[in-house]
Design a protein around this motif. Structure first.
Motif, mmCIF file in Angstrom:
data_model
loop_
_atom_site.group_PDB
_atom_site.id
_atom_site.type_symbol
_atom_site.label_atom_id
_atom_site.label_comp_id
_atom_site.label_asym_id
_atom_site.label_seq_id
_atom_site.Cartn_x
_atom_site.Cartn_y
_atom_site.Cartn_z
ATOM 1 N N ARG A 136 44.683 42.094 59.230
ATOM 2 C CA ARG A 136 43.470 41.262 59.173
ATOM 3 C C ARG A 136 42.447 41.870 58.214
ATOM 4 O O ARG A 136 41.819 41.152 57.417
ATOM 5 C CB ARG A 136 42.891 41.103 60.572
ATOM 6 N N ASN A 137 42.274 43.196 58.291
ATOM 7 C CA ASN A 137 41.354 43.858 57.363
ATOM 8 C C ASN A 137 41.832 43.709 55.915
ATOM 9 O O ASN A 137 41.033 43.469 54.998
ATOM 10 C CB ASN A 137 41.238 45.348 57.697
ATOM 11 N N ARG A 138 43.131 43.877 55.703
ATOM 12 C CA ARG A 138 43.701 43.769 54.350
ATOM 13 C C ARG A 138 43.400 42.416 53.737
ATOM 14 O O ARG A 138 42.851 42.324 52.620
ATOM 15 C CB ARG A 138 45.215 43.980 54.406
ATOM 16 N N ASP A 139 43.740 41.347 54.442
ATOM 17 C CA ASP A 139 43.582 40.003 53.887
ATOM 18 C C ASP A 139 42.110 39.677 53.647
ATOM 19 O O ASP A 139 41.748 39.085 52.616
ATOM 20 C CB ASP A 139 44.216 38.971 54.817
ATOM 21 N N HIS A 140 41.272 40.087 54.581
ATOM 22 C CA HIS A 140 39.835 39.849 54.450
ATOM 23 C C HIS A 140 39.277 40.596 53.240
ATOM 24 O O HIS A 140 38.513 40.024 52.440
ATOM 25 C CB HIS A 140 39.141 40.298 55.735
ATOM 26 N N ALA A 141 39.650 41.862 53.085
ATOM 27 C CA ALA A 141 39.100 42.678 52.005
ATOM 28 C C ALA A 141 39.598 42.218 50.641
ATOM 29 O O ALA A 141 38.827 42.173 49.670
ATOM 30 C CB ALA A 141 39.448 44.142 52.233
ATOM 31 N N VAL A 142 40.878 41.869 50.542
ATOM 32 C CA VAL A 142 41.411 41.402 49.265
ATOM 33 C C VAL A 142 40.685 40.138 48.815
ATOM 34 O O VAL A 142 40.268 40.018 47.644
ATOM 35 C CB VAL A 142 42.931 41.153 49.371
ATOM 36 N N ASP A 143 40.520 39.200 49.721
ATOM 37 C CA ASP A 143 39.833 37.945 49.356
ATOM 38 C C ASP A 143 38.382 38.214 48.948
ATOM 39 O O ASP A 143 37.889 37.623 47.977
ATOM 40 C CB ASP A 143 39.872 36.967 50.531
ATOM 41 N N ALA A 144 37.719 39.102 49.675
ATOM 42 C CA ALA A 144 36.318 39.389 49.362
ATOM 43 C C ALA A 144 36.180 40.077 48.007
ATOM 44 O O ALA A 144 35.289 39.736 47.207
ATOM 45 C CB ALA A 144 35.708 40.255 50.466
ATOM 46 N N ALA B 49 36.618 37.925 44.922
ATOM 47 C CA ALA B 49 35.488 37.019 44.659
ATOM 48 C C ALA B 49 34.352 37.719 43.919
ATOM 49 O O ALA B 49 33.361 37.077 43.570
ATOM 50 C CB ALA B 49 34.969 36.442 45.983
ATOM 51 N N ILE B 50 34.494 39.025 43.670
ATOM 52 C CA ILE B 50 33.463 39.789 42.965
ATOM 53 C C ILE B 50 33.814 39.829 41.481
ATOM 54 O O ILE B 50 34.900 40.298 41.104
ATOM 55 C CB ILE B 50 33.360 41.225 43.518
ATOM 56 N N PRO B 51 32.942 39.341 40.610
ATOM 57 C CA PRO B 51 33.244 39.350 39.172
ATOM 58 C C PRO B 51 33.520 40.770 38.673
ATOM 59 O O PRO B 51 32.822 41.722 39.020
ATOM 60 C CB PRO B 51 31.960 38.787 38.543
ATOM 61 N N GLY B 52 34.576 40.888 37.865
ATOM 62 C CA GLY B 52 34.911 42.185 37.288
ATOM 63 C C GLY B 52 35.908 42.993 38.080
ATOM 64 O O GLY B 52 36.383 44.032 37.598
ATOM 65 N N GLY C 130 30.962 47.907 53.987
ATOM 66 C CA GLY C 130 31.416 48.485 52.730
ATOM 67 C C GLY C 130 31.590 47.436 51.645
ATOM 68 O O GLY C 130 31.215 47.653 50.480
ATOM 69 N N LEU C 131 32.154 46.287 52.003
ATOM 70 C CA LEU C 131 32.328 45.213 51.025
ATOM 71 C C LEU C 131 30.983 44.668 50.554
ATOM 72 O O LEU C 131 30.814 44.348 49.367
ATOM 73 C CB LEU C 131 33.172 44.095 51.631
ATOM 74 N N ASP C 132 30.018 44.547 51.459
ATOM 75 C CA ASP C 132 28.676 44.097 51.063
ATOM 76 C C ASP C 132 28.062 45.081 50.064
ATOM 77 O O ASP C 132 27.431 44.678 49.077
ATOM 78 C CB ASP C 132 27.778 43.970 52.288
ATOM 79 N N ARG C 133 28.236 46.375 50.331
ATOM 80 C CA ARG C 133 27.683 47.375 49.413
ATOM 81 C C ARG C 133 28.392 47.335 48.065
ATOM 82 O O ARG C 133 27.758 47.501 47.013
ATOM 83 C CB ARG C 133 27.793 48.768 50.036
ATOM 84 N N LEU C 134 29.694 47.126 48.076
ATOM 85 C CA LEU C 134 30.430 47.000 46.822
ATOM 86 C C LEU C 134 29.937 45.805 46.032
ATOM 87 O O LEU C 134 29.702 45.888 44.811
ATOM 88 C CB LEU C 134 31.922 46.868 47.119
#
Length: 394
Positions: A300-308, A311-314, A382-386
């Protein structure tokens, strides 16, 4: 409370104890999605077994070749989960998979010898080779982003009259890929043609997602694997990094004798502690249910993090088949891995592992590695900070 609920990550303890680029080493307020080590407490079966052993109050020497119950439990587990047929008499517990890699390298490599090391790949292959006085030869194994396969085309051309060994990281770190049967056949055929030994690291072989399949080098048959010496550790699957417990194993008694000789276990200078072997035995016999639950959480973490991340440019993240690590292409940001990681710590209070020679080899430049073996809450922060950090680059 479930094993992998948000509230089961004890940050107070982690900030005191979790070293190696993790909570106890980063500046206050920084989230470390860094070293491949879980943020969750270990399975209760492991804690109970350790407590029962400690309660007796005795800590004598163990047999030089390890506790028989550990050796039997290991062979039963790898047979049931991976189909590997290993004799318990050819399993040697050691103080971590990293130490086992070093012992194997020192058993068979000498100054002037060469070892083929995939590039990129975990730096411990290079370090183990160098510890024996031999020369690691990096072999580019680029990944095709479309097919998610490694290109092994440069392997045979890298063999010289000095080549003695090939390092195989299966599953692969940092790509998070498993090998196909054709991949393993190709690798084995090269080693057979040139009479090379194989240092086979399967420390990640329990962390395989349901949408992938793991094939061990032993799937080619034990007869052909008489040139293989393997290592395993208990840090990735079971969170026992601090107990320093792993093992070396093989199907070849002659190779095993050399490993024993170079491990220093017969002189009591080497080996794994009794309490570490007790913990690992409990892990092998009683804690795989915990591992399977962990894998569901990780997916669940993997799929969520990959998609997020995608969606980040670059940025471009690859969905791993194995491990709890994301290999992220950051070349679109205009920064290299080291520079981007330095920026993220300063600007976003987020620590990642950079690509480049230090950790994985030159072939990983332009990438970073992110560990998601933590709670969803911490992954989200962590994803929000990234996301905010990359936005500030613009």
């Amino acid at each position: 409370m479930g094993h992998f609920d948000d509230d089961n990550v004890n940050l107070d303890v982690l900030r005191r104890r979790a070293y190696n680029y993790r909570w106890a080493e980063v500046p206050q307020g920084v989230i470390p999605l860094t070293s491949a080590d879980p943020d969750f407490p270990v399975a209760p079966q492991i804690r109970d077994a350790m407590a029962a052993y400690i309660a007796d109050g005795y800590f004598p020497y163990v047999p030089p070749l390890g506790l028989p119950e550990f050796r039997r439990a290991f062979c039963q587990a790898v047979h049931e989960r991976k189909g590997e047929k290993i004799d318990p008499s050819l399993v040697l517990p050691l103080d971590s998979a990293a130490r086992a890699m070093q012992v194997v390298a020192r058993s068979f490599l000498r100054p002037g010898d060469e070892m083929l090391v995939f590039d990129p790949c975990d730096f411990l292959f290079r370090t183990a080779c160098e510890s024996a006085g031999a020369t690691p030869v990096p072999v580019p194994v680029p990944m095709d982003p479309a097919t998610r396969r490694m290109d092994l085309g440069a392997l045979e051309a890298a063999v010289t009259p000095h080549t003695r060994m090939l390092g195989l990281c299966n599953p692969h770190n940092p790509y998070g890929l498993t090998y196909t049967p054709d991949d393993l056949e190709r690798i084995m055929a090269i080693c057979e043609r040139h009479d090379l030994l194989i240092l086979n690291d399967e420390i990640w072989s329990d962390i395989i997602y349901p949408d992938a399949r793991f094939a061990s080098i032993y799937s080619l048959g034990n007869r052909r694997c008489d040139r293989v010496v393997s290592v395993f550790g208990f840090s990735k699957s079971f969170g026992l990094a601090g107990l320093r417990i792993g093992c070396a194993y093989t199907t070849n008694p002659t190779l095993f004798s050399s490993v024993v000789e170079h491990s220093d276990v017969l002189s009591t200078m080497g080996g794994a502690t009794s309490i570490s072997q007790v913990a690992a035995t409990a892990a092998l016999t009683s804690a795989y249910g915990w591992v399977d639950d962990f894998l569901h959480h990780l997916m669940r973490n993997r799929d969520h993090a990959v998609d997020a991340i995608n969606a980040i440019p670059g940025l471009r993240a690859y969905r791993p088949q194995a491990t709890y690590l994301l290999y992220v292409d950051v070349s679109g940001t205009g920064l290299g891995g080291e520079d981007l990681c330095d920026f993220l710590v300063r600007d976003a209070r987020l620590a990642l592992i950079p690509g480049g020679r230090r950790f994985f080899g030159d072939g990983s430049e332009g990438h970073v590695r992110l560990c998601f073996a933590t709670s969803r809450k911490i992954v989200d922060e962590g994803l929000d900070r990234l996301r905010r950090g990359i936005a500030h680059l613009g």
